[in-house]
Design a protein around this motif. Sequence first.
Motif, short mmCIF file in Angstrom:
data_model
loop_
_atom_site.label_atom_id
_atom_site.label_comp_id
_atom_site.label_asym_id
_atom_site.label_seq_id
_atom_site.Cartn_x
_atom_site.Cartn_y
_atom_site.Cartn_z
N TYR A 134 1.47 -0.85 -12.15
CA TYR A 134 2.39 -0.36 -11.11
C TYR A 134 3.00 0.95 -11.59
O TYR A 134 3.06 1.22 -12.80
N VAL A 135 3.38 1.76 -10.62
CA VAL A 135 4.10 3.00 -10.92
C VAL A 135 5.43 2.93 -10.18
O VAL A 135 5.51 2.41 -9.06
N LEU A 136 6.48 3.35 -10.86
CA LEU A 136 7.83 3.27 -10.30
C LEU A 136 8.35 4.67 -10.03
O LEU A 136 8.47 5.48 -10.96
N LEU A 137 8.58 4.98 -8.75
CA LEU A 137 9.19 6.26 -8.39
C LEU A 137 10.69 6.04 -8.27
O LEU A 137 11.14 5.23 -7.45
N MET A 138 11.47 6.75 -9.09
CA MET A 138 12.93 6.64 -8.98
C MET A 138 13.40 7.40 -7.75
O MET A 138 13.03 8.57 -7.56
N SER A 139 14.21 6.72 -6.94
CA SER A 139 14.78 7.39 -5.74
C SER A 139 16.25 7.72 -5.98
O SER A 139 16.98 8.09 -5.05
N LEU A 154 10.48 9.85 -0.06
CA LEU A 154 9.55 9.38 0.97
C LEU A 154 8.24 10.17 0.89
O LEU A 154 7.15 9.60 0.85
N GLU A 155 8.38 11.49 0.80
CA GLU A 155 7.21 12.36 0.71
C GLU A 155 6.45 12.10 -0.60
O GLU A 155 5.23 11.98 -0.64
N ARG A 156 7.18 11.95 -1.67
CA ARG A 156 6.54 11.68 -2.98
C ARG A 156 5.78 10.36 -2.95
O ARG A 156 4.66 10.24 -3.47
N ALA A 157 6.37 9.37 -2.29
CA ALA A 157 5.70 8.06 -2.21
C ALA A 157 4.41 8.18 -1.41
O ALA A 157 3.35 7.67 -1.82
N ALA A 158 4.47 8.91 -0.30
CA ALA A 158 3.28 9.07 0.55
C ALA A 158 2.18 9.80 -0.22
O ALA A 158 1.01 9.39 -0.22
N GLN A 159 2.58 10.85 -0.92
CA GLN A 159 1.64 11.64 -1.71
C GLN A 159 0.99 10.77 -2.81
O GLN A 159 -0.22 10.73 -2.99
N LEU A 160 1.82 10.04 -3.50
CA LEU A 160 1.31 9.22 -4.62
C LEU A 160 0.40 8.11 -4.10
O LEU A 160 -0.64 7.81 -4.68
N LYS A 161 0.76 7.55 -2.96
CA LYS A 161 -0.07 6.48 -2.39
C LYS A 161 -1.46 7.02 -2.06
O LYS A 161 -2.47 6.36 -2.29
N LYS A 162 -1.49 8.24 -1.55
CA LYS A 162 -2.78 8.88 -1.23
C LYS A 162 -3.62 9.03 -2.50
O LYS A 162 -4.81 8.75 -2.53
N GLU A 163 -2.94 9.45 -3.58
CA GLU A 163 -3.67 9.68 -4.84
C GLU A 163 -4.18 8.36 -5.42
O GLU A 163 -5.27 8.28 -5.97
N ILE A 164 -3.40 7.32 -5.28
CA ILE A 164 -3.83 6.00 -5.75
C ILE A 164 -5.08 5.58 -4.97
O ILE A 164 -6.09 5.17 -5.54
N ALA A 165 -5.04 5.78 -3.65
CA ALA A 165 -6.19 5.39 -2.80
C ALA A 165 -7.40 6.27 -3.14
O ALA A 165 -8.52 5.76 -3.27
N ALA A 166 -7.15 7.56 -3.34
CA ALA A 166 -8.28 8.49 -3.62
C ALA A 166 -9.00 8.10 -4.90
O ALA A 166 -10.20 8.32 -5.05
N ARG A 167 -8.26 7.49 -5.83
CA ARG A 167 -8.89 7.08 -7.09
C ARG A 167 -9.34 5.62 -7.09
O ARG A 167 -9.69 5.07 -8.11
N ASN A 168 -9.20 5.01 -5.93
CA ASN A 168 -9.52 3.57 -5.88
C ASN A 168 -8.76 2.77 -6.92
O ASN A 168 -9.24 1.75 -7.42
N ALA A 169 -7.59 3.29 -7.26
CA ALA A 169 -6.80 2.56 -8.27
C ALA A 169 -6.12 1.39 -7.55
O ALA A 169 -5.91 1.41 -6.34
N SER A 170 -5.75 0.37 -8.33
CA SER A 170 -5.13 -0.81 -7.69
C SER A 170 -3.64 -0.87 -8.01
O SER A 170 -2.98 -1.87 -7.72
N CYS A 171 -3.10 0.19 -8.62
CA CYS A 171 -1.69 0.05 -9.07
C CYS A 171 -0.75 0.03 -7.85
O CYS A 171 -0.99 0.69 -6.84
N LEU A 172 0.26 -0.78 -7.99
CA LEU A 172 1.26 -0.93 -6.93
C LEU A 172 2.30 0.17 -7.05
O LEU A 172 2.53 0.69 -8.14
N LEU A 173 2.92 0.49 -5.92
CA LEU A 173 3.95 1.53 -5.90
C LEU A 173 5.33 0.88 -5.70
O LEU A 173 5.60 0.27 -4.66
N GLN A 174 6.16 0.99 -6.73
CA GLN A 174 7.52 0.42 -6.69
C GLN A 174 8.51 1.57 -6.55
O GLN A 174 8.29 2.65 -7.12
N VAL A 175 9.57 1.37 -5.80
CA VAL A 175 10.61 2.39 -5.64
C VAL A 175 11.95 1.76 -6.00
O VAL A 175 12.18 0.56 -5.77
N ASP A 176 12.85 2.57 -6.57
CA ASP A 176 14.05 2.01 -7.19
C ASP A 176 15.23 2.97 -7.08
O ASP A 176 15.19 4.07 -7.61
#
Length: 223
Positions: A134-139, A154-176
């Motif tokens: 998992y990756v944790l983006l501090m808000s 919000l924009e950073r989360a959307a961007q990072l989610k795209k990169e995770i999908a582009a790499r077929n990575a399975s890491c979850l996105l946590q926000v805090d």
Amino acid sequence: MNPIFPSILSTNFFDLEAKLRAFADSGIDFIHLDVMDGHFVDPISFGPSLARAIRAKFPFRLDAHLMVSNPEKAVPHFIQAGVDWISFHAEAAGAEATAGLLGTIRASGRKAGLVLNPDTPLERLRPYLAAADYVLLMSVFPGYGGQSFIPATLERAAQLKKEIAARNASCLLQVDGGIHPDNAALLQQAGADLFVVGTALFNAADIPAQIRQLTNHVHWSRA
Ligand code: DX5
Ligand code: ZN
């Protein structure tokens, strides 16, 4: 798994057991432990002994967020204490040590997470998206509960989610940080899977109702 991870940082420790009971009765699966060393961030919070105490009494899985300058030294203590998920800051570990430390956490059978402060470029996470669970983006900037949500997350989360999908990575996105019922749905739409909530839960007059409020705004991720 319930995607709401209550952070106990803001609680009065004399109320902690009753609050944890309320969380357990409301279907919470994870508790987020904000570990602060007084150096990476100014405040000092608590260490592995609190994790042990919670595990001895409650069925929760524990997610330790290490806001510490020397995560390589801290990680073994939290593994020993039986913490299930362990995240550390990319700003603290440095590029060379990060991959190794993620590997150490995974090799111990725990989930490995990498954390990014609001002002650290997403590039710092890119090389590790396959090595982290998992990756944790501090808000908010780390160190204190009760701060306001930084909208740029919000924009950073959307961007990072795209990169995770582009790499077929399975890491979850946590926000805090600064998450409450009004922004949780927006965050989910931006791609967040997991939501750390402190003040909005601990200050709630009716914790079960607030948990329902939060979980009604987010569907349960595949996590
Ligand atoms: C801040 C911590 C957060 C914080 C969340 O350094 O990492 O987990 O306690 O609490 P709220 O929801 O009050 O921002
Ligand atoms: Zn945290």
